[in-house]
Design an enzyme around this catalytic site. Sequence first.
Site, short mmCIF file in Angstrom:
data_model
loop_
_atom_site.label_atom_id
_atom_site.label_comp_id
_atom_site.label_asym_id
_atom_site.label_seq_id
_atom_site.Cartn_x
_atom_site.Cartn_y
_atom_site.Cartn_z
N TYR A 37 0.84 -1.21 0.00
CA TYR A 37 0.00 0.00 0.00
C TYR A 37 0.87 1.25 0.00
O TYR A 37 0.60 2.22 -0.71
CB TYR A 37 -0.95 0.02 1.21
CG TYR A 37 -1.81 1.26 1.19
CD1 TYR A 37 -2.89 1.36 0.32
CD2 TYR A 37 -1.50 2.36 1.99
CE1 TYR A 37 -3.65 2.52 0.25
CE2 TYR A 37 -2.25 3.52 1.92
CZ TYR A 37 -3.33 3.59 1.06
OH TYR A 37 -4.07 4.74 0.98
N GLY A 92 -1.78 9.33 4.42
CA GLY A 92 -2.84 8.72 5.21
C GLY A 92 -2.44 7.36 5.74
O GLY A 92 -1.45 6.76 5.30
N GLN A 141 -3.76 18.85 5.80
CA GLN A 141 -4.20 18.50 4.45
C GLN A 141 -5.69 18.26 4.48
O GLN A 141 -6.18 17.38 5.18
CB GLN A 141 -3.46 17.27 3.94
CG GLN A 141 -3.91 16.83 2.56
CD GLN A 141 -4.80 15.60 2.63
OE1 GLN A 141 -4.44 14.61 3.25
NE2 GLN A 141 -5.98 15.67 2.03
N ARG A 178 -4.62 1.44 -8.65
CA ARG A 178 -3.47 0.96 -7.86
C ARG A 178 -3.37 -0.56 -7.94
O ARG A 178 -4.11 -1.28 -7.27
CB ARG A 178 -3.63 1.39 -6.39
CG ARG A 178 -3.87 2.87 -6.21
CD ARG A 178 -2.69 3.58 -5.58
NE ARG A 178 -2.99 5.00 -5.44
CZ ARG A 178 -3.41 5.57 -4.31
NH1 ARG A 178 -3.55 4.84 -3.22
NH2 ARG A 178 -3.66 6.86 -4.26
N LYS A 260 -2.44 21.24 -3.69
CA LYS A 260 -1.45 20.18 -3.91
C LYS A 260 -1.81 19.36 -5.14
O LYS A 260 -2.98 19.00 -5.32
CB LYS A 260 -1.42 19.28 -2.67
CG LYS A 260 -0.53 18.05 -2.78
CD LYS A 260 -0.38 17.38 -1.42
CE LYS A 260 0.52 16.16 -1.47
NZ LYS A 260 -0.18 14.95 -1.89
N SER A 282 3.26 18.22 -7.67
CA SER A 282 3.25 16.85 -7.15
C SER A 282 2.41 15.99 -8.07
O SER A 282 1.41 16.46 -8.61
CB SER A 282 2.61 16.85 -5.75
OG SER A 282 2.23 15.54 -5.34
N HIS A 284 1.46 13.07 -6.65
CA HIS A 284 1.00 12.15 -5.60
C HIS A 284 1.92 10.93 -5.50
O HIS A 284 1.49 9.83 -5.22
CB HIS A 284 -0.44 11.71 -5.88
CG HIS A 284 -1.28 11.52 -4.65
ND1 HIS A 284 -2.12 12.48 -4.16
CD2 HIS A 284 -1.42 10.46 -3.81
CE1 HIS A 284 -2.74 12.03 -3.07
NE2 HIS A 284 -2.33 10.81 -2.83
N VAL A 318 11.53 12.79 -4.06
CA VAL A 318 12.66 13.33 -3.28
C VAL A 318 13.15 12.25 -2.31
O VAL A 318 12.36 11.73 -1.52
CB VAL A 318 12.24 14.58 -2.49
CG1 VAL A 318 13.40 15.05 -1.60
CG2 VAL A 318 11.79 15.69 -3.43
N ARG A 339 7.02 8.67 1.03
CA ARG A 339 7.43 7.31 1.43
C ARG A 339 8.62 7.28 2.37
O ARG A 339 8.63 6.47 3.31
CB ARG A 339 7.68 6.46 0.19
CG ARG A 339 6.39 6.21 -0.62
CD ARG A 339 6.66 5.36 -1.83
NE ARG A 339 5.51 5.23 -2.71
CZ ARG A 339 5.17 6.12 -3.65
NH1 ARG A 339 5.87 7.22 -3.84
NH2 ARG A 339 4.10 5.89 -4.42
C1 FNR Z 1 0.23 9.59 0.19
N1 FNR Z 1 -0.05 10.86 -0.32
C2 FNR Z 1 -1.12 11.56 0.20
N2 FNR Z 1 -1.36 12.84 -0.20
C3 FNR Z 1 -2.38 13.56 0.34
O1 FNR Z 1 -2.55 14.72 -0.04
N3 FNR Z 1 -3.19 12.97 1.26
C4 FNR Z 1 -3.03 11.72 1.71
O2 FNR Z 1 -3.76 11.24 2.57
C5 FNR Z 1 -1.98 10.95 1.14
N4 FNR Z 1 -1.78 9.65 1.50
C6 FNR Z 1 -0.67 8.97 1.09
C7 FNR Z 1 -0.41 7.71 1.58
C8 FNR Z 1 0.75 7.04 1.21
C9 FNR Z 1 1.01 5.68 1.75
C10 FNR Z 1 1.67 7.67 0.32
C11 FNR Z 1 2.96 7.00 -0.07
C12 FNR Z 1 1.40 8.92 -0.18
C13 FNR Z 1 0.87 11.52 -1.27
C14 FNR Z 1 1.98 12.28 -0.54
O3 FNR Z 1 1.49 13.41 0.11
C15 FNR Z 1 3.06 12.76 -1.50
O4 FNR Z 1 2.48 13.50 -2.54
C16 FNR Z 1 3.88 11.62 -2.11
O5 FNR Z 1 4.07 10.58 -1.20
C17 FNR Z 1 5.23 12.17 -2.55
O6 FNR Z 1 5.95 11.22 -3.21
P1 FNR Z 1 7.11 10.33 -2.54
O7 FNR Z 1 7.93 11.24 -1.64
O8 FNR Z 1 6.41 9.25 -1.78
O9 FNR Z 1 7.83 9.84 -3.73
#
Ligand code: FNR
Length: 391
Positions: A37, A92, A141, A178, A260, A282, A284, A318, A339
């Site tokens: 996930y 999340g 957020q 996904r 975002k 971004s 995501h 990043v 991540r």
């Molecule tokens: C996210 N991301 C995310 N974004 C957001 O605005 N609300 C959310 O609840 C979530 N939930 C979420 C869960 C998980 C498990 C991941 C990995 C990502 C996206 C997050 O804010 C961000 O945009 C990305 O994770 C950035 O990319 P990297 O750093 O994971 O490559």
Amino acid sequence: GSYQAQVFADGGSPFPFTPKGLEEAARRDLPRRYFDYIAGGAGRERTVAANEAAFGRWGMTYRVLRDGAAADASTTVLGTPMSMPVMLAPAGVAELAHPEAEVAAARAAERAGAVQVLSAVTSASLEEVARAAPQGRRWFQFAWPDDEKLARSLIERAEAAGYGALVVMGDCHVAGWRTRELSSGFFPFQHAHGLGNYISDRRFWELAGFGSAPEDRDRLTPEMIEAAASTWNRVFTRPALLPADVALLRSWTRLPIVVKGVCRPDEAARLCAAGVDALIVSNHGGRQLDGGVAALDCLPPVATAVAGRVPVLFDSGVRTGTDVLIALALGADAVMIGRPWLYGLAVGGQAGVEHVLRSLREEFTGALALTGHRSCASLSAADIVAVAPPT
Ligand code: FNR
């Protein structure tokens, strides 16, 4: 003192120092479906790979005979001071990585002087997170619920608990395709993970048909959990969120409004005109659209379109302090990591997130000094050159 000095004094660290090492450690420590996930993306995960690979197409140049002691990574964005231009991205259901979830992340961010952007979908409520790290700085957020009273309730609560900005998730008007989640059959919200902000909200329980919020959140009946999950699925986010809604949101809150998920210069210009206070470039983390352009490649055109009117933040891919420098050189005011902090959390709870943040800060500060800068402000495209991708 420096993190390097501490690690050597301690004879090493229990935590990996490379992004791959950290990911592998998290993979070992987590149940497979939870790791999938977190790590997974949309489709064939080409966007996930492209996000990281994009940094390899830029090289930094360094300057010699400088005063390294003078480099200072601190900066301020939208009035929020931070020890480095690296924030925790909203993610999340961090409870999948570690039971202490965003509370542990809040404490780590507080200690590192980093800003936490709290996701809407957390196990602890936004008030509990604020209480856990009272000196920390954080933004909220906002997943705009499909119910005005619930939307306004969440915003009022974020204001009351001291959150410094509202980050509107602009890129989740449909679910991403996904493939890992489809393969494992695991979708966390089906199991009422991450509903802390909702099950502490009176309006949410009205919508769920219960009249009032339960006194004791630890003793929800299975019936209530099922009602909560289905209510959440119903109202989580409005399917349509339009530029004109920025004005509506402005009428509800005094907090800065950040959008975002912006990848296009035309939309960035339109959002500036609509009155947003900042943008986040971004995709995501590649979790929404497979085959999307690498987020880093969207940054220069967006920064050009914004032309300094509002801060431009960046996330997606990043992983290191030098990635941070490249993003800033290409026009970002600060970046967020997703991540990496979840992996740190998975392998070491609060200490693991602190490790990730301290590593980034120290590597970035060193890169600032080596490229000849004393602060983030003077970084520009003159610090980097386009290079052939590593093979
Ligand atoms: C996210 N991301 C995310 N974004 C957001 O605005 N609300 C959310 O609840 C979530 N939930 C979420 C869960 C998980 C498990 C991941 C990995 C990502 C996206 C997050 O804010 C961000 O945009 C990305 O994770 C950035 O990319 P990297 O750093 O994971 O490559």
